[in-house]
Design a protein around this motif. Structure first.
Motif, short mmCIF file in Angstrom:
data_model
loop_
_atom_site.label_atom_id
_atom_site.label_comp_id
_atom_site.label_asym_id
_atom_site.label_seq_id
_atom_site.Cartn_x
_atom_site.Cartn_y
_atom_site.Cartn_z
N THR A 15 46.43 41.39 53.94
CA THR A 15 45.96 40.84 52.67
C THR A 15 47.04 40.12 51.88
OG1 THR A 15 46.43 42.96 51.60
CG2 THR A 15 44.19 42.61 52.40
N ASP A 16 48.31 40.20 52.30
CA ASP A 16 49.39 39.59 51.53
C ASP A 16 50.11 38.55 52.36
OD1 ASP A 16 51.33 38.92 49.79
OD2 ASP A 16 52.42 40.82 49.88
N LEU A 17 49.83 37.27 52.10
CA LEU A 17 50.48 36.18 52.82
C LEU A 17 51.84 35.84 52.25
CD1 LEU A 17 47.56 33.71 53.51
CD2 LEU A 17 48.71 35.20 55.11
N SER A 18 52.23 36.44 51.13
CA SER A 18 53.52 36.12 50.54
C SER A 18 54.66 36.50 51.47
CB SER A 18 53.69 36.83 49.20
OG SER A 18 53.69 38.24 49.38
N GLY A 19 54.40 37.42 52.40
CA GLY A 19 55.43 37.82 53.33
C GLY A 19 55.91 36.69 54.23
N TRP A 142 38.72 31.19 53.35
CA TRP A 142 37.53 31.44 52.54
C TRP A 142 37.06 32.89 52.61
CZ3 TRP A 142 36.44 28.64 48.70
CH2 TRP A 142 36.63 27.25 48.72
N LEU A 143 37.93 33.80 52.92
CA LEU A 143 37.56 35.20 52.85
C LEU A 143 37.52 35.65 51.40
CD1 LEU A 143 39.51 36.77 55.81
CD2 LEU A 143 37.10 36.31 55.66
N PRO A 144 36.83 36.76 51.10
CA PRO A 144 36.73 37.20 49.71
C PRO A 144 38.05 37.33 48.99
CG PRO A 144 35.22 38.43 51.07
CD PRO A 144 36.03 37.57 52.00
N GLN A 145 39.14 37.66 49.71
CA GLN A 145 40.42 37.78 49.04
C GLN A 145 40.95 36.45 48.54
OE1 GLN A 145 39.39 39.97 51.12
NE2 GLN A 145 39.78 41.69 49.77
N ASP A 146 40.32 35.36 48.97
CA ASP A 146 40.69 34.05 48.46
C ASP A 146 39.62 33.57 47.48
OD1 ASP A 146 42.45 31.98 48.22
OD2 ASP A 146 41.60 30.82 49.86
N PRO A 293 36.25 43.45 42.13
CA PRO A 293 37.63 43.15 41.73
C PRO A 293 38.03 41.72 42.07
CG PRO A 293 37.51 45.30 42.80
CD PRO A 293 36.17 44.65 42.99
N ALA A 294 37.51 41.19 43.19
CA ALA A 294 37.85 39.82 43.59
C ALA A 294 37.37 38.82 42.55
CB ALA A 294 37.25 39.51 44.96
N MET A 295 36.16 39.01 42.05
CA MET A 295 35.62 38.09 41.05
C MET A 295 36.38 38.23 39.73
SD MET A 295 33.43 35.72 40.21
CE MET A 295 32.04 35.73 41.37
N LYS A 296 36.66 39.46 39.34
CA LYS A 296 37.39 39.68 38.09
C LYS A 296 38.77 39.03 38.13
CE LYS A 296 38.91 43.29 34.88
NZ LYS A 296 40.25 42.69 34.68
N ALA A 297 39.47 39.22 39.24
CA ALA A 297 40.81 38.65 39.37
C ALA A 297 40.76 37.13 39.35
CB ALA A 297 41.45 39.14 40.67
N ALA A 298 39.75 36.56 40.01
CA ALA A 298 39.62 35.10 40.05
C ALA A 298 39.35 34.53 38.67
CB ALA A 298 38.52 34.69 41.03
N LEU A 299 38.47 35.18 37.91
CA LEU A 299 38.15 34.71 36.57
C LEU A 299 39.33 34.91 35.61
CD1 LEU A 299 34.47 35.98 36.28
CD2 LEU A 299 35.25 33.62 36.57
N ASP A 300 40.06 36.00 35.79
CA ASP A 300 41.26 36.21 34.98
C ASP A 300 42.29 35.13 35.27
OD1 ASP A 300 40.21 38.44 33.78
OD2 ASP A 300 41.24 39.88 35.08
#
Length: 313
Positions: A15-19, A142-146, A293-300
């Motif tokens: 889930t973390d591509l920053s790596g 386009w997975l939910p985490q994006d 949580p995915a929607m909340k984070a995206a809207l935030d």
């Protein structure tokens, strides 16, 4: 060598591509020590893409399949590919890649001639790290985490539709996310061009625009059946949102879905009572996505960059 925190995290969860950036920095400062981590990351991405291709080659959806179920299945495949690459020698891809790039694998030795032949392996390692980052971004696009990318691109259109219907941006985006699995699946033409149909709008007798014919899963008498149907096709996402909003606002069948403000539950059940979808769980799915949580984070995220309206207004 101890990898930076972000790089280490990327080796344990998908889930973390920053790596990827941390791995590339490590490769630049100490390329040989970073090689095992990069090779395993590449193997995990390759494995996930292989699993994805196998899924797509299957005969079709099962009777119990749903967009939400498919999303969880994809996330499971992603994590499983990471786990496989980290256990023992994995599938052997990382080991082979390390040998090709000049690194020593467990239980092997590196001769002077091997070292001589690997004079340019540092440059190739940097290329592999870059390729892994690009492949991973494509897989996860386009997975939910994006969800944030999905929301950022569509929020202006969703705002316009929400104002017309008297409902929240969150509700409209949740329905679009459900219909397309966060933009991952939309009806497409035979040449692969997308229909930009974000709400599963079918092309009835009154529709005189472009159409696309694709297989679909319908519920008849509580049972899921496979059908082939024609769907509307649009030149861009904005047209899809406008057409959707006009249908809901003008058709008396959907009067109960209008003017609910932030009441996503009332909006979702109003759509179902009007016959928008045959899936008996359609309303619950919209509500779950809207409150996720995915929607909340995206809207935030939208509020932070000031590129979209506050969904609570």
């Amino acid at each position: 060598m101890t990898l930076p925190g972000d790089a280490a995290k990327s080796l344990n969860t998908w889930t973390d591509l920053s790596g990827f950036q941390a791995l590339r920095q490590s490769a630049q400062s100490d390329a040989k020590s970073a090689l095992p981590a990069v090779a395993k990351q590449f193997e995990s991405i390759f494995t996930q893409m292989m699993l994805k291709s196998m899924r797509e080659a299957s005969p079709g959806d099962g009777l119990g399949d749903s967009d939400a179920g498919n999303a969880w299945r994809d996330m499971f495949d992603q994590q499983m590919s990471v786990n496989l690459s980290q256990q023992g020698n994995g599938l052997g891809i990382a080991q082979m890649l390390m040998r090709q790039l000049g690194g020593a694998t467990s239980g092997s030795s590196t001769s002077a001639s091997d070292a001589t032949q690997g004079n340019d392996w540092q440059q190739r390692l940097h290329s592999v790290a870059g390729a892994a980052k690009g492949a991973g971004t494509q897989v996860l696009k386009w997975l939910p985490q994006d969800a944030q990318a999905f929301v950022q691109q569509l929020a202006p259109y969703a705002q316009k539709a929400a104002e017309k219907l008297g409902v929240s941006v969150r509700a409209v985006l949740a329905q679009a996310a459900l219909e397309t699995q966060w933009g991952k699946h939309m009806p497409s033409h035979s040449n692969g061009d997308t229909s930009n149909n974000l709400f599963g709008m079918k092309a009835g007798g009154s529709w005189d625009g472009e159409k696309v014919s694709v297989p679909t899963l319908e519920f008849e008498g509580g049972a899921a059946v496979h059908r082939r149907a024609q769907f509307r096709s649009y030149s861009n996402p904005g047209q899809s949102f406008d057409d959707y909003a006009q249908l809901i606002a003008d058709n008396p069948r959907y009067a109960k879905a209008l003017n609910h403000g932030e009441d996503v539950v009332g909006f979702a059940h109003g759509l179902v009572s009007g016959g928008y979808a045959t899936d008996p769980s359609y309303a619950q799915k919209i509500i779950a996505i809207a409150n996720s949580p995915a929607m909340k984070a995206a809207l935030d995220g939208l509020k932070n960059i000031g590129s979209a309206p506050n969904p609570s207004e």
